[in-house]
Design a protein around this motif. Structure first.
Motif, PDB file in Angstrom:
ATOM      1  N   PHE A  54    -106.645 107.024  73.261  1.00  0.00           N
ATOM      2  CA  PHE A  54    -105.300 106.751  72.753  1.00  0.00           C
ATOM      3  C   PHE A  54    -104.254 106.954  73.842  1.00  0.00           C
ATOM      4  O   PHE A  54    -103.364 106.115  74.035  1.00  0.00           O
ATOM      5  CB  PHE A  54    -105.015 107.674  71.570  1.00  0.00           C
ATOM      6  N   LEU A  55    -104.370 108.050  74.590  1.00  0.00           N
ATOM      7  CA  LEU A  55    -103.333 108.417  75.547  1.00  0.00           C
ATOM      8  C   LEU A  55    -103.287 107.466  76.739  1.00  0.00           C
ATOM      9  O   LEU A  55    -102.199 107.075  77.176  1.00  0.00           O
ATOM     10  CB  LEU A  55    -103.553 109.858  76.011  1.00  0.00           C
ATOM     11  N   HIS A  56    -104.440 107.066  77.281  1.00  0.00           N
ATOM     12  CA  HIS A  56    -104.363 106.182  78.457  1.00  0.00           C
ATOM     13  C   HIS A  56    -103.842 104.792  78.073  1.00  0.00           C
ATOM     14  O   HIS A  56    -103.129 104.155  78.856  1.00  0.00           O
ATOM     15  CB  HIS A  56    -105.703 106.119  79.202  1.00  0.00           C
ATOM     16  N   ARG A  57    -104.150 104.354  76.859  1.00  0.00           N
ATOM     17  CA  ARG A  57    -103.604 103.061  76.424  1.00  0.00           C
ATOM     18  C   ARG A  57    -102.113 103.183  76.091  1.00  0.00           C
ATOM     19  O   ARG A  57    -101.343 102.235  76.315  1.00  0.00           O
ATOM     20  CB  ARG A  57    -104.398 102.531  75.219  1.00  0.00           C
ATOM     21  N   PHE A  58    -101.717 104.312  75.585  1.00  0.00           N
ATOM     22  CA  PHE A  58    -100.291 104.581  75.362  1.00  0.00           C
ATOM     23  C   PHE A  58     -99.512 104.431  76.674  1.00  0.00           C
ATOM     24  O   PHE A  58     -98.437 103.814  76.708  1.00  0.00           O
ATOM     25  CB  PHE A  58    -100.140 105.999  74.809  1.00  0.00           C
ATOM     26  N   LEU A  68     -96.958 101.497  76.704  1.00  0.00           N
ATOM     27  CA  LEU A  68     -95.579 101.990  76.554  1.00  0.00           C
ATOM     28  C   LEU A  68     -95.228 102.882  77.746  1.00  0.00           C
ATOM     29  O   LEU A  68     -94.954 104.075  77.588  1.00  0.00           O
ATOM     30  CB  LEU A  68     -95.419 102.767  75.247  1.00  0.00           C
ATOM     31  N   PRO A  69     -95.205 102.310  78.930  1.00  0.00           N
ATOM     32  CA  PRO A  69     -94.969 103.135  80.123  1.00  0.00           C
ATOM     33  C   PRO A  69     -93.554 103.684  80.224  1.00  0.00           C
ATOM     34  O   PRO A  69     -93.311 104.601  81.021  1.00  0.00           O
ATOM     35  CB  PRO A  69     -95.270 102.171  81.277  1.00  0.00           C
ATOM     36  N   ASN A  70     -92.643 103.145  79.430  1.00  0.00           N
ATOM     37  CA  ASN A  70     -91.260 103.623  79.480  1.00  0.00           C
ATOM     38  C   ASN A  70     -90.934 104.586  78.338  1.00  0.00           C
ATOM     39  O   ASN A  70     -89.767 104.765  77.985  1.00  0.00           O
ATOM     40  CB  ASN A  70     -90.299 102.431  79.458  1.00  0.00           C
ATOM     41  N   SER A  71     -91.971 105.188  77.784  1.00  0.00           N
ATOM     42  CA  SER A  71     -91.756 106.226  76.779  1.00  0.00           C
ATOM     43  C   SER A  71     -91.168 107.467  77.436  1.00  0.00           C
ATOM     44  O   SER A  71     -90.967 107.522  78.651  1.00  0.00           O
ATOM     45  CB  SER A  71     -93.088 106.584  76.115  1.00  0.00           C
ATOM     46  N   LYS A  72     -90.957 108.492  76.649  1.00  0.00           N
ATOM     47  CA  LYS A  72     -90.407 109.740  77.174  1.00  0.00           C
ATOM     48  C   LYS A  72     -91.493 110.714  77.634  1.00  0.00           C
ATOM     49  O   LYS A  72     -91.218 111.890  77.895  1.00  0.00           O
ATOM     50  CB  LYS A  72     -89.493 110.380  76.132  1.00  0.00           C
ATOM     51  N   TRP A 110     -97.428  99.293  66.492  1.00  0.00           N
ATOM     52  CA  TRP A 110     -98.440 100.047  67.218  1.00  0.00           C
ATOM     53  C   TRP A 110     -98.390 101.513  66.808  1.00  0.00           C
ATOM     54  O   TRP A 110     -97.311 102.090  66.612  1.00  0.00           O
ATOM     55  CB  TRP A 110     -98.223  99.951  68.714  1.00  0.00           C
ATOM     56  N   THR A 111     -99.528 102.135  66.712  1.00  0.00           N
ATOM     57  CA  THR A 111     -99.567 103.564  66.430  1.00  0.00           C
ATOM     58  C   THR A 111     -98.838 104.353  67.509  1.00  0.00           C
ATOM     59  O   THR A 111     -98.266 105.414  67.236  1.00  0.00           O
ATOM     60  CB  THR A 111    -101.035 104.032  66.309  1.00  0.00           C
ATOM     61  N   PHE A 112     -98.825 103.827  68.714  1.00  0.00           N
ATOM     62  CA  PHE A 112     -98.091 104.462  69.815  1.00  0.00           C
ATOM     63  C   PHE A 112     -96.632 104.731  69.464  1.00  0.00           C
ATOM     64  O   PHE A 112     -96.024 105.687  69.960  1.00  0.00           O
ATOM     65  CB  PHE A 112     -98.093 103.562  71.061  1.00  0.00           C
ATOM     66  N   SER A 113     -96.051 103.840  68.655  1.00  0.00           N
ATOM     67  CA  SER A 113     -94.610 103.920  68.389  1.00  0.00           C
ATOM     68  C   SER A 113     -94.227 105.207  67.680  1.00  0.00           C
ATOM     69  O   SER A 113     -93.041 105.586  67.656  1.00  0.00           O
ATOM     70  CB  SER A 113     -94.165 102.716  67.547  1.00  0.00           C
ATOM     71  N   ALA A 122    -104.889 101.784  68.664  1.00  0.00           N
ATOM     72  CA  ALA A 122    -103.472 101.908  68.314  1.00  0.00           C
ATOM     73  C   ALA A 122    -102.858 100.710  67.601  1.00  0.00           C
ATOM     74  O   ALA A 122    -101.647 100.531  67.625  1.00  0.00           O
ATOM     75  CB  ALA A 122    -102.657 102.237  69.563  1.00  0.00           C
ATOM     76  N   ASN A 123    -103.683  99.870  66.959  1.00  0.00           N
ATOM     77  CA  ASN A 123    -103.164  98.731  66.198  1.00  0.00           C
ATOM     78  C   ASN A 123    -102.411  97.735  67.082  1.00  0.00           C
ATOM     79  O   ASN A 123    -101.513  97.037  66.617  1.00  0.00           O
ATOM     80  CB  ASN A 123    -102.253  99.208  65.056  1.00  0.00           C
TER      81      ASN A 123
END
Length: 322
Positions: A186-190, A194-198, A152-155, A132-133
Motif C-alpha cells: 500500500f505504502l509504496h504505491r501511495f 500520490l507523491p505530493n501528499s503530506k 483511491w483508498t490512498f485519498s 488501493a482501488n
C-alpha cells in the motif's frame, strides 16, 4: 456514543471501544460501560496525551461510507507538536498489533502513532487495500476501469492526517509512515500515485511484491497501463523512502505470497529478492529520467524474516532520521 473506560491501577488511561492493547499491560483492569450522548460528552477532544485506544474515522467524498477504526497511542507531551507516524498493517488486518509494535518506541522518542484498520468488509481483498482501488480490478486494468483519485483508498490518508491535526490543534506540516507486508505494498504505491501528499519519510518493509517503475511489464507489476506519468515518478523519487528488508524473508513458499509467471519471472520468487529488484529498477528509472533519487535501500536486517514487530524495531532509526 458508547465509550468504554478502562482504569489501570498503575497508570490510568482512557481507551475507546475494542482496544486490544490490554495484553501488553500487566495491571488489573476494571471496565465501566456508560452511555453518553454526543451532546453530553464533556471531553474536549477525542485524543488526549498519554492515552492508548481506538476511534472510528469516516472519510469524506466517495469513500464516506467506508469507516475505519484507527488504533492509536499518544505519549506524554504536547500533542500540538508531537510528530505523527502512520503504521500500515499487513494482510491480517491487525491494526491493533501494528500500533502496539510502536508504543514503547513512541514513548521513548516522543511521537504519536496511528494505525488505520482497512477492514475486509469495507476494503475487501487486495484491490481495495494493497492496490488501493486505483482500478476496479487491479489485476485486469483498463482505461474504462480506472478510478478517479478521490476514489483511491490512498485519498484517506491525508484526510486522516488533517483530522488528527484538528483534534490536537496541531502544527504538524507532515507525517511519517511505515508499512509491513501488504502495508508496504500500500505504502509504496501511495508514494508512486500520490507523491505530493503530506508524507515526509516512508519505510517500506518486506512487501510481497511491487509495482515496479519499469516499462514492458503491465500493471500491477509494471508501468504499462498504470496511468503513471514521468512527472509522478520524478516527484515520487524525490520523497524520502527507505526500502527495508529482512535478511531471512526469503521463503518462496511463505503463506499468502503471490506467485504467477509474470511476477516470478520479473521480480523473483521471494520477498527479499523482489525488494532488491524493486529498488534497483527504481534507481535505474530515476537515472533514465535524470532526476533526483532520494530512496535508500537499508542494510538487510540480520536474523529477521517476515516479522512485523522485529522490522518495526529496526525501522525506528530511519523514522527518526528527519
Amino acid at each position: 456514543m458508547k465509550i468504554v473506560y478502562q482504569f489501570h491501577l498503575l497508570a490510568i488511561s482512557i481507551l475507546f471501544i475494542n482496544c486490544s492493547s490490554d495484553e501488553d499491560i500487566s495491571s488489573v483492569t476494571i471496565d465501566v460501560e456508560t452511555e453518553i450522548s454526543q451532546s453530553q460528552n464533556t471531553q474536549k477532544s477525542l485524543l488526549n496525551s498519554n492515552t492508548t485506544g481506538v476511534f472510528s474515522f469516516s472519510p469524506t467524498g466517495p469513500l464516506s461510507n467506508k469507516n475505519l477504526d484507527i488504533y492509536f497511542h499518544i505519549p506524554e507531551g504536547d500533542m500540538k507538536s508531537l510528530p505523527i507516524l502512520f503504521s500500515f498493517h499487513g494482510g491480517s488486518r491487525n491494526a491493533n498489533d501494528y500500533r502496539d509494535d510502536w508504543i514503547n518506541m513512541a514513548n521513548q522518542n516522543n511521537f504519536m502513532v496511528f494505525a488505520p484498520e482497512f477492514n475486509s468488509d469495507n476494503f475487501p481483498a487486495g484491490d481495495m487495500y494493497n492496490l488501493a482501488n486505483i482500478f476496479i480490478d487491479g489485476d485486469n486494468p483498463s482505461a474504462e476501469s480506472y478510478n478517479s483519485p478521490e476514489n483511491w483508498t490512498f485519498s484517506i490518508i491525508d484526510q486522516l492526517f488533517e483530522f488528527i491535526k484538528s483534534e490536537v490543534d496541531g502544527n504538524q506540516e507532515s507525517y511519517n509512515a511505515w508499512g509491513h507486508s501488504a502495508g508496504a505494498q500500500f505504502l509504496h504505491r501511495f508514494i508512486l500515485y500520490l507523491p505530493n501528499s503530506k508524507l515526509n519519510t516512508a519505510v517500506c518493509s518486506n512487501a510481497g511484491w511491487y509495482t515496479v517503475p519499469e516499462t514492458g511489464v503491465s500493471f500491477p507489476y509494471g508501468l504499462n497501463g498504470s496511468r503513471l506519468e514521468s512527472v509522478n515518478l520524478r516527484d515520487a523519487f524525490s520523497k524520502k523512502v527507505y526500502i527495508h528488508l529482512g535478511e531471512e524473508d526469503n521463503n518462496p513458499n511463505s503463506s499468502s505470497l503471490r506467485h504467477n509467471d509474470v511476477v516470478d519471472n520479473q521480480q523473483g520468487r521471494n520477498r527479499l529478492v523482489r525488494g532488491r529488484y524493486f529498488f534497483q529498477k527504481s534507481k535505474e528509472k530515476a537515472e533514465s529520467l535524470d532526476t533526483e533519487f532520494n530512496w535508500v535501500k537499508t542494510p538487510e536486517v540480520p536474523n529477521v524474516g517476515h516479522d512485523h514487530t522485529a522490522m518495526a524495531l529496526d525501522a525506528l532509526q530511519f523514522i527518526l532520521q528527519e
